[in-house]
Design a protein around this motif. Structure first.
Motif, short mmCIF file in Angstrom:
data_model
loop_
_atom_site.label_atom_id
_atom_site.label_comp_id
_atom_site.label_asym_id
_atom_site.label_seq_id
_atom_site.Cartn_x
_atom_site.Cartn_y
_atom_site.Cartn_z
N ALA A 14 0.84 -1.20 0.00
CA ALA A 14 0.00 0.00 0.00
C ALA A 14 0.87 1.26 0.00
O ALA A 14 0.67 2.17 -0.80
CB ALA A 14 -0.93 -0.01 1.22
N ASN A 43 4.01 -7.54 5.83
CA ASN A 43 3.12 -8.64 5.45
C ASN A 43 3.18 -8.88 3.95
O ASN A 43 3.14 -10.02 3.49
CB ASN A 43 1.67 -8.31 5.84
N SER A 44 3.26 -7.78 3.19
CA SER A 44 3.26 -7.91 1.73
C SER A 44 4.35 -8.88 1.24
O SER A 44 4.13 -9.64 0.30
CB SER A 44 3.52 -6.55 1.07
N GLY A 49 -0.12 -16.78 -1.82
CA GLY A 49 -1.11 -17.23 -2.81
C GLY A 49 -1.19 -16.35 -4.02
O GLY A 49 -1.07 -16.81 -5.16
N GLY A 50 -1.39 -15.05 -3.83
CA GLY A 50 -1.43 -14.15 -4.97
C GLY A 50 -2.42 -13.02 -4.85
O GLY A 50 -2.90 -12.71 -3.76
N ALA A 157 7.43 5.10 13.74
CA ALA A 157 6.47 6.18 13.99
C ALA A 157 5.86 5.97 15.37
O ALA A 157 5.30 4.91 15.66
CB ALA A 157 5.39 6.19 12.92
N ASP A 214 0.45 -0.63 14.88
CA ASP A 214 0.86 0.73 15.29
C ASP A 214 -0.02 1.81 14.65
O ASP A 214 -0.39 2.78 15.30
CB ASP A 214 2.32 0.99 14.89
N GLU A 368 -3.79 -2.89 4.82
CA GLU A 368 -4.42 -3.69 5.88
C GLU A 368 -4.81 -2.88 7.10
O GLU A 368 -5.71 -3.26 7.84
CB GLU A 368 -3.49 -4.86 6.26
N SER A 384 -6.78 -8.90 -0.40
CA SER A 384 -6.12 -7.85 0.38
C SER A 384 -4.99 -7.17 -0.39
O SER A 384 -4.83 -5.95 -0.29
CB SER A 384 -5.62 -8.38 1.71
N LEU A 385 -4.22 -7.94 -1.14
CA LEU A 385 -3.20 -7.28 -1.96
C LEU A 385 -3.89 -6.35 -2.94
O LEU A 385 -3.43 -5.24 -3.22
CB LEU A 385 -2.35 -8.32 -2.70
#
Ligand code: FAD
Length: 510
Positions: A14, A43-44, A49-50, A157, A214, A368, A384-385
């Motif tokens: 993102a 996480n990315s 899976g894709g 941050a 966070d 996310e 989600s991607l």
């Protein structure tokens, strides 16, 4: 104090999508991407899976993808958001292809589309079983060569810089350089939270250590609207390996390719006892079925059986899983693999509108950490991607449009100063974090009830009060701040779980 035009907190899909879009559109504007670890620890990077997207209109359609998303989300999704993500997502994956992401192809040269649970057509673009790493490395390479993007690693941050009581305006963030242990104020016209997931609030999770919520906690402290925190997806199959965090994910694509689930006691294939879709039922159904099956027999795990898929298919499609399992002593062609559900994905988060705007002016959220309304009560696998891509891009477009209005609002701010100087004991922080995670696993996991949620609420409040007392007198360390953030996330989960009385999607009340 540093001043930039765009501050992006998070270097996952993102954050990088946002950064590249604004930096390319406005070469004279400065874009700073900060990340609390190394650039690709996100996480990315671990997505296996894709990305779900409609690319083959002979087999698939936007309508089908929209319907599958709505069904998975128990129709609690925002239909407008679902439609825009599905339609624009198809363009965003074409952007990735143009950038050089090497999605797998068939021998005929077409995209090799995978099938995952809840999808009515094969539509998952993938690169082997390391799709996230393949995408992220292309984007990172591009970002590093973009002259007006600066990527700062190991910069944590701490909190958002927010002014105004009612009409709040974000003007950047306070950060901690974890290498030099110094504080740095970053003032920005536009601030973007792209801080990823929060699943480290559970001890059994597929998320890397950076996923401590966070962004959600900072936004909540600043007064932003945070929603739907009760909807947490537990991935049905992570490798059973007690004490190892994060747990190694066994992708759903393995079940898509034909692997089945067997109970540990009798090695009986059990998924059809729970759902007519068997091992390809949606994740929440599979995770709860496994939870039930383990509880029924008093077992600590169930097995995934991929033996019949054959050596070549396994090596071709799942090289990472084959390699990792081998290192741990499992041969997928001959052995059953022990698996358990693990916290995997947060559907809720900082509420953001269709442009990625939060309830605080000049603060965007995407990926996310955001709640956009796409997932409703449950996320459809590999959406989600797609959401990170679409909303990273949309937030960038909107902030470019708004930029001139935004800059006229911002004034110069005072620098951050640190009054407290007492060092906090690392062991104390680790102990409290362990207690927090065990409370969440015990009382707010896959299956919940009101009494246990209230119990958790009480215990979390006690740890939270102690932690706040320590926080005000201590010099901030990353682990202390993460504990504080995890406590906020945990309390928000309980708050929202208690408010939703009925079982729906990922929220299952006994
Ligand atoms: C094992 C695994 C497999 C998955 N497989 C798939 C899949 O196949 N398909 C799919 O669609 N989704 C999958 N997901 C989910 C998907 O990977 C994530 O939802 C998505 O990558 C989130 O992207 P993001 O950019 O929002 O966050 P992330 O990629 O998590 O990036 C967050 C960034 O924020 C930084 N950060 C966090 N807090 C701070 C702070 N305080 N200060 C500075 N920086 C901070 C982090 O260091 C990181 O750089 C999977 C997730 C996991 C864990």
């Amino acid at each position: 104090m540093k001043q930039v035009d765009f501050l992006v907190i998070g270097s996952g899909l993102a954050g990088l999508t946002f950064a590249l879009k604004v930096a390319e559109a406005e070469p004279d504007k400065q874009v700073m991407v900060i990340t609390k670890a190394v650039e690709n620890e996100a996480n990315s990077h671990y997505a296996q899976g894709g990305v779900a997207a409609v690319t083959n209109f002979r087999l698939d359609s936007f309508e089908k993808h929209i319907e599958d998303t709505l069904i998975a989300g128990s129709y609690l999704c925002d239909p407008q958001v679902v439609e825009l993500v599905v339609k624009e997502g198809a363009q965003r994956v074409q952007d990735l292809i143009k950038l050089g992401v090497p999605f797998d192809k068939t021998q005929e040269g077409e995209l090799d589309l995978g099938l995952e649970g809840g999808h009515s057509a094969p539509r998952i673009l993938h690169f082997k079983d390391t799709t996230g790493a393949a995408i992220l490395s292309v984007l990172l390479e591009k970002a590093k060569h973009q002259p007006n993007i600066e990527i700062l690693t190991h910069l944590f941050a701490l909190d958002l810089l927010v002014s105004g009581d009612h009409d709040k305006v974000c003007q950047g963030a306070y950060t901690l350089d974890t290498a030099s242990k110094s504080l740095l104020t970053i003032q920005a016209s536009v601030t973007v939270l792209a801080t990823g997931g929060s699943c480290q609030v559970y001890s059994s999770t597929t998320n890397p250590l950076v996923a401590t919520g966070d962004g959600v906690a900072m936004a909540y402290r600043a007064g932003a609207d945070v929603r739907d925190m009760e909807f947490i997806q537990f991935h049905p199959t992570s490798l059973y390996n007690p004490g190892k965090s994060p747990a190694f994910l066994i992708t759903e694509a393995l079940r898509g390719a034909g692997a089945v689930l067997r109970n540990a006691r009798y090695q009986k294939e059990f998924m059809y006892d729970y759902d007519e879709r068997g091992p390809l039922a949606p994740r929440d159904v599979v995770a709860r079925s496994i939870h039930h099956e383990m509880k029924k027999h008093g077992d600590d795990f169930v097995y995934i059986d991929a033996r019949h898929l054959g050596d070549q298919k396994l090596k071709d499609h799942f090289p990472n899983i084959v390699r990792t399992c081998k290192q741990l002593g499992y041969d997928l062609t001959t052995d059953l693999l022990p698996v358990v559900p693990a916290a995997h994905y947060f559907c809720g988060g900082i509420h953001a509108d269709t442009q990625g705007r939060t309830s605080i002016a000049n603060l965007y959220a995407c990926g996310e950490c955001a709640h956009t309304g796409l997932h409703g009560a449950n996320r459809l696998a590999s959406n989600s991607l797609l959401e990170a891509l679409v909303f990273g891009y949309r937030a960038a477009e909107d902030s470019l449009e708004q930029f001139d209005r935004i800059t006229s609002q911002t004034g110069r701010l005072a620098d951050v100063t640190q009054a407290a100087s007492t060092p906090v004991e690392a062991q104390w922080v680790a102990d409290q974090t362990g207690i927090l995670k065990s409370i969440m696993g015990k009382y707010a996991g896959i299956v919940r009830n009101e009494n246990e949620l209230l119990q958790a609420q009480k215990q979390l409040l006690a740890i939270s009060s102690k932690t706040e007392a320590v926080y005000v007198r201590s010099y901030p360390t990353q682990s202390l701040c993460e504990l504080r953030n995890l406590l906020t996330v945990a309390q928000l989960i309980i708050r929202d779980a208690l408010q939703r009385k009925e079982s729906v999607g990922l929220h299952y009340m006994e």
